[in-house]
Scaffold this active site. Structure first.
Site, PDB file in Angstrom:
ATOM      1  N   ALA A   1      69.078  82.405  29.981  1.00 60.33           N
ATOM      2  CA  ALA A   1      68.191  81.397  30.069  1.00 60.33           C
ATOM      3  C   ALA A   1      68.020  80.899  31.568  1.00 60.33           C
ATOM      4  CB  ALA A   1      68.432  80.345  29.241  1.00 60.33           C
TER       5      ALA A   1
ATOM      6  N   PRO B   1      59.138  76.063  31.494  1.00 56.50           N
ATOM      7  CA  PRO B   1      57.903  76.250  31.237  1.00 56.50           C
ATOM      8  C   PRO B   1      57.179  75.855  32.502  1.00 56.50           C
ATOM      9  CG  PRO B   1      58.795  74.739  29.535  1.00 56.50           C
ATOM     10  CD  PRO B   1      59.979  75.205  30.357  1.00 56.50           C
TER      11      PRO B   1
ATOM     12  N   ARG C   1      44.208 119.066  20.576  1.00 58.71           N
ATOM     13  CA  ARG C   1      42.878 118.684  20.072  1.00 58.71           C
ATOM     14  C   ARG C   1      41.845 119.498  20.931  1.00 58.71           C
ATOM     15  NH1 ARG C   1      39.515 114.967  17.152  1.00 58.71           N
ATOM     16  NH2 ARG C   1      37.722 114.572  18.550  1.00 58.71           N
TER      17      ARG C   1
ATOM     18  N   GLU D   1      61.821  89.722  34.218  1.00 60.42           N
ATOM     19  CA  GLU D   1      62.728  90.053  34.969  1.00 60.42           C
ATOM     20  C   GLU D   1      62.152  90.216  36.488  1.00 60.42           C
ATOM     21  OE1 GLU D   1      66.195  92.020  33.936  1.00 60.42           O
ATOM     22  OE2 GLU D   1      65.746  91.735  31.620  1.00 60.42           O
TER      23      GLU D   1
ATOM     24  N   THR E   1      58.099  89.602  38.211  1.00 61.42           N
ATOM     25  CA  THR E   1      56.935  90.215  38.100  1.00 61.42           C
ATOM     26  C   THR E   1      56.637  91.426  39.067  1.00 61.42           C
ATOM     27  OG1 THR E   1      55.758  88.618  39.650  1.00 61.42           O
ATOM     28  CG2 THR E   1      55.609  88.233  37.600  1.00 61.42           C
ATOM     29  N   SER E   2      55.671  92.217  39.376  1.00 62.56           N
ATOM     30  CA  SER E   2      55.615  93.211  40.261  1.00 62.56           C
ATOM     31  C   SER E   2      55.498  92.595  41.711  1.00 62.56           C
ATOM     32  CB  SER E   2      54.053  93.855  40.002  1.00 62.56           C
ATOM     33  OG  SER E   2      54.278  94.804  38.625  1.00 62.56           O
TER      34      SER E   2
HETATM   35  N1  CAA Z   1      71.890  88.623  44.992  1.00 62.89           N
HETATM   36  C1  CAA Z   1      72.649  87.698  45.380  1.00 62.89           C
HETATM   37  N2  CAA Z   1      72.176  86.595  46.099  1.00 62.89           N
HETATM   38  C2  CAA Z   1      70.873  86.442  46.217  1.00 62.89           C
HETATM   39  C3  CAA Z   1      69.939  87.534  45.883  1.00 62.89           C
HETATM   40  C4  CAA Z   1      70.514  88.499  45.219  1.00 62.89           C
HETATM   41  N3  CAA Z   1      69.805  89.484  44.572  1.00 62.89           N
HETATM   42  N4  CAA Z   1      68.568  87.166  46.251  1.00 62.89           N
HETATM   43  C5  CAA Z   1      68.719  85.903  46.754  1.00 62.89           C
HETATM   44  N5  CAA Z   1      70.104  85.567  46.956  1.00 62.89           N
HETATM   45  C6  CAA Z   1      70.785  84.457  47.537  1.00 62.89           C
HETATM   46  C7  CAA Z   1      70.124  84.176  49.081  1.00 62.89           C
HETATM   47  O1  CAA Z   1      71.099  85.060  49.816  1.00 62.89           O
HETATM   48  C8  CAA Z   1      70.245  82.866  49.251  1.00 62.89           C
HETATM   49  O2  CAA Z   1      71.604  82.403  49.531  1.00 62.89           O
HETATM   50  P1  CAA Z   1      72.032  81.323  50.606  1.00 62.89           P
HETATM   51  O3  CAA Z   1      71.666  80.055  50.290  1.00 62.89           O
HETATM   52  O4  CAA Z   1      73.554  81.656  50.683  1.00 62.89           O
HETATM   53  O5  CAA Z   1      71.323  81.744  52.045  1.00 62.89           O
HETATM   54  C9  CAA Z   1      69.812  82.054  48.132  1.00 62.89           C
HETATM   55  O6  CAA Z   1      70.301  83.165  46.985  1.00 62.89           O
HETATM   56  C10 CAA Z   1      68.543  81.960  47.828  1.00 62.89           C
HETATM   57  O7  CAA Z   1      67.570  83.168  48.085  1.00 62.89           O
HETATM   58  P2  CAA Z   1      66.070  82.840  48.791  1.00 62.89           P
HETATM   59  O8  CAA Z   1      66.005  81.745  49.520  1.00 62.89           O
HETATM   60  O9  CAA Z   1      65.443  84.348  49.043  1.00 62.89           O
HETATM   61  O10 CAA Z   1      65.560  82.426  47.267  1.00 62.89           O
HETATM   62  P3  CAA Z   1      63.948  82.086  46.919  1.00 62.89           P
HETATM   63  O11 CAA Z   1      63.731  80.760  46.519  1.00 62.89           O
HETATM   64  O12 CAA Z   1      63.022  82.596  47.953  1.00 62.89           O
HETATM   65  O13 CAA Z   1      63.845  82.961  45.812  1.00 62.89           O
HETATM   66  C11 CAA Z   1      62.790  85.199  44.637  1.00 62.89           C
HETATM   67  C12 CAA Z   1      63.671  84.462  45.787  1.00 62.89           C
HETATM   68  C13 CAA Z   1      63.062  86.530  44.958  1.00 62.89           C
HETATM   69  C14 CAA Z   1      61.460  84.737  44.651  1.00 62.89           C
HETATM   70  C15 CAA Z   1      63.741  84.658  43.319  1.00 62.89           C
HETATM   71  O14 CAA Z   1      63.460  83.502  43.100  1.00 62.89           O
HETATM   72  C16 CAA Z   1      63.037  85.532  42.106  1.00 62.89           C
HETATM   73  O15 CAA Z   1      63.757  86.470  42.027  1.00 62.89           O
HETATM   74  N6  CAA Z   1      62.513  85.231  41.166  1.00 62.89           N
HETATM   75  C17 CAA Z   1      62.106  85.774  40.184  1.00 62.89           C
HETATM   76  C18 CAA Z   1      62.846  85.109  38.983  1.00 62.89           C
HETATM   77  C19 CAA Z   1      63.105  86.174  38.045  1.00 62.89           C
HETATM   78  O16 CAA Z   1      63.047  87.285  38.006  1.00 62.89           O
HETATM   79  N7  CAA Z   1      62.630  85.705  36.398  1.00 62.89           N
HETATM   80  C20 CAA Z   1      62.927  86.313  35.325  1.00 62.89           C
HETATM   81  C21 CAA Z   1      63.308  85.556  34.219  1.00 62.89           C
HETATM   82  S1  CAA Z   1      64.476  86.163  33.425  1.00 62.89           S
HETATM   83  C22 CAA Z   1      63.696  87.408  32.178  1.00 62.89           C
HETATM   84  O17 CAA Z   1      62.651  87.795  32.340  1.00 62.89           O
HETATM   85  C23 CAA Z   1      64.632  87.299  30.991  1.00 62.89           C
HETATM   86  C24 CAA Z   1      64.340  87.931  29.755  1.00 62.89           C
HETATM   87  O18 CAA Z   1      64.560  87.360  28.914  1.00 62.89           O
HETATM   88  C25 CAA Z   1      63.786  89.456  29.864  1.00 62.89           C
END
Ligand code: CAA
Length: 386
Positions: free
Chosen positions: A124, A128, A269, A368, A370-371
């Site tokens: 989770a 929203p 077909r 997980e 978006t594109s």
């Molecule tokens: N692994 C480890 N650490 C990471 C990382 C990774 N892949 N990506 C970023 N971090 C760390 C960064 O190093 C940074 O660390 P520091 O504070 O030490 O510098 C910290 O996290 C913050 O990183 P960013 O400044 O890059 O963060 P951001 O706010 O710019 O966000 C983003 C980056 C890529 C946009 C991220 O928010 C993201 O991936 N968003 C999409 C979320 C998502 O995929 N949601 C899907 C929901 S789950 C789902 O769909 C479940 C389901 O039920 C199927």
């Protein structure tokens, strides 16, 4: 470079294929129609080791590698995308996260029942008002003098939320610190203060249950914190990197099913006195589908390999996972679209699975990450710029 799979990898692929073709494919349309959660099949998949493929046997899993996980996911998704969604969240977002960041006690308690398929796990993060911008979450966990946390807030789009026993939750413990103020918790859905909200009526993957969840003064004890306090965002991102390989595999399985159906139809077909597969316009579709499918498969296997390599030195595989997820999900959307077109009227009919493949494919470009988020991750990592 070796393109052969090991005996063990081929074995799990064969087990998954057998179950998928005998037990899932015949009922997939019915589950899609009713939207019912396929509990019995999921429990059976647990007994076969498919709900915790990379989980060591001492925690109830199959103890296999990431390539095995990809191969098994492809087979399940080729039969039904909804089953593979449940499988993917259980394997990667839930079990993988706990294995990587949980204590020994937490692994024994929370991984074993989920990896064995006895119960279901969920993840989770989304709310929203916060999806791609995950750090904008409002769900709060306030630390109490005795070290426990009181959690209040809402999460949405929780895959397996309606049936999960345990949920890996991300909540804000220190809003001033933004990403560094997020903490991961293990939630017991039987406990007071946990509520399930509305279920989502979805376009596709209809048999995978999805709902909102809400916390009202839910108390989490200190031993239910996963990893360190304030490290939740990194845990979520690390877990999603692995999750994205699962979604890429799902997209490959779905695309393969649509491609194989289109190929068969193109051979059989007839129009204008010849099989439609002999016409150049259909041949072009078949050739392009094949190229996209192979590229998606190879990039997904590369991402799984990169994940294994990264584990040796605690490194990251974010780019490889994002490249695989982006390529495979867009391939699945394109291939299912073309497969419907090759089948024309029959592709649009509910008498064939093509329209279901087409509806199911869309989610792989959304959940997980978006594109657009995958492109952002890839471009940031490639350029070093933000
Ligand atoms: N692994 C480890 N650490 C990471 C990382 C990774 N892949 N990506 C970023 N971090 C760390 C960064 O190093 C940074 O660390 P520091 O504070 O030490 O510098 C910290 O996290 C913050 O990183 P960013 O400044 O890059 O963060 P951001 O706010 O710019 O966000 C983003 C980056 C890529 C946009 C991220 O928010 C993201 O991936 N968003 C999409 C979320 C998502 O995929 N949601 C899907 C929901 S789950 C789902 O769909 C479940 C389901 O039920 C199927």
């Amino acid at each position: 470079m070796d393109f052969h799979f090991s005996e063990e990898q081929l074995q799990i692929q064969s087990i998954a294929r057998d179950f998928a073709q005998k037990r899932i494919a015949p009922v997939a349309a019915e589950f899609d129609k009713s939207g019912e959660f396929p509990l019995e099949n999921i429990q059976e998949m647990g007994k076969l080791g498919l709900m915790g493929i990379e989980v060591p046997t001492e925690y109830g899993g199959a103890g296999m590698d990431s390539i095995s996980y990809v191969l098994a996911m492809i087979e399940i998704a080729a039969a039904d995308c909804a089953h593979s969604t449940i499988m993917s969240v259980n394997n990667t977002l839930y079990c993988n996260g706990l294995l990587k960041f949980g204590s020994e006690e937490q692994k024994n308690k929370y991984v074993t029942p989920i990896a064995s398929g006895e119960a279901i796990g969920a993840f989770a993060l989304t709310e929203p008002q916060s999806g791609s911008d995950a750090t904008a979450m409002r769900c709060r966990a306030v630390k109490q003098p005795d070290g426990s946390f009181i959690i209040n807030g809402k999460k949405s789009w929780i895959t397996s939320g309606p049936v999960a026993k345990y949920i890996l939750l991300f909540a804000m413990t220190d809003p001033d610190k933004h990403a560094r103020g997020i903490t991961a918790f293990m939630i017991d859905t039987a406990r007071e203060g946990f509520h399930r909200g509305k279920t989502e009526p979805k376009l596709g993957i209809r048999a995978s249950a999805t709902c909102e969840i809400e916390f009202s003064d839910y108390r989490a004890t200190p031993d239910e914190v996963i990893g360190e306090e304030g490290h939740g965002f990194k845990i979520a991102m690390g877990v999603l990197d692995a999750g994205r390989i699962g979604i890429a595999s799902q997209a490959v399985g779905l695309a393969r099913a649509a491609y194989e159906a289109a190929l068969e139809y193109a051979r059989e077909r007839k129009a204008f006195g010849a099989p439609i597969g002999s016409f150049q316009m259909i041949q072009q579709k078949i050739a392009d589908m094949k190229c996209k499918l192979d590229a998606a498969l190879l990039l997904t296997l590369r991402a799984a390999w990169a994940k294994q390599e990264a584990a040796k030195n605690n490194g990251r595989f974010s780019t490889e996972a994002a490249v695989a997820k982006l390529t495979a999900s867009e391939a699945a959307m394109w291939i299912t679209h073309q497969a419907v077109q090759v089948h024309a009227g029959m592709g649009y009919s509910k008498e064939m699975p093509l329209e279901r493949y087409f509806r199911d494919a869309k989610i792989t470009e959304i959940y997980e990450g978006t594109s657009e988020i995958q492109r952002l991750v890839i471009a940031r990592n490639e350029t070093g710029l933000r």
